[in-house]
Design a protein around this motif. Sequence first.
Motif: not given
Length: 195
Positions: A78-82, A109-111, A123-124, A130-132
């Motif tokens: 979660r921290a990495e995605l954030h 990276v795969d996600l 997915d959230h 993706d929006e950015i």
Amino acid sequence: MMKIGLLDGGDGRSKHSPKVGFQVVRWAKPQVVWAKLNIDGSARSSPGPSGGAGICRNLGGDLIFAFSMGFGVGSSNRAELHSVWQCLSMRRSPGLSKVVVESDSSFVVDLVNRTAIPSWAWDHWRKRIDEITISGSFSFSHIPREVNGPTDGLARLASATQGNSAYFVWADLPRDIKGLVLLDKTRLGAVKEIP
């Protein structure tokens, strides 16, 4: 690649351990018109106090911006995605449209590259990223942990202190992070163990 065998000096007979190799890995500068974002997330346990960081550099390896931010209790994924989302949001202000994003998390990276099917929990984050990335050219790549030293240091600092900092000048970075960024710029590299 160098191979090392260990000897047992106790009874005079040689006993070789499994061979271990070492490889020098380096932070690579981006192409001429691109910038490079290195991302990392850190959690002190799973879940636990978490934080993330990002460092954006140009072709010369010079700092464009960096940040470290505490994210509260969470996992390292979660921290990495954030961190990816936060860093991509920050890149809007300098107007960077061609960006290479590097992470030492193959999961992230795969996600983001859509080579992994996300669970509903992830997915959230992918949709937010993706929006950015819809407005610009982006490349997401996996790198060895040893190449991500400066960002790892900032992420660990953020998870430990839960503080938030932004840096726009190399001289303002924490002292040990400045040294790691300088090592990247000079391309001295780090040593990675290969089993």
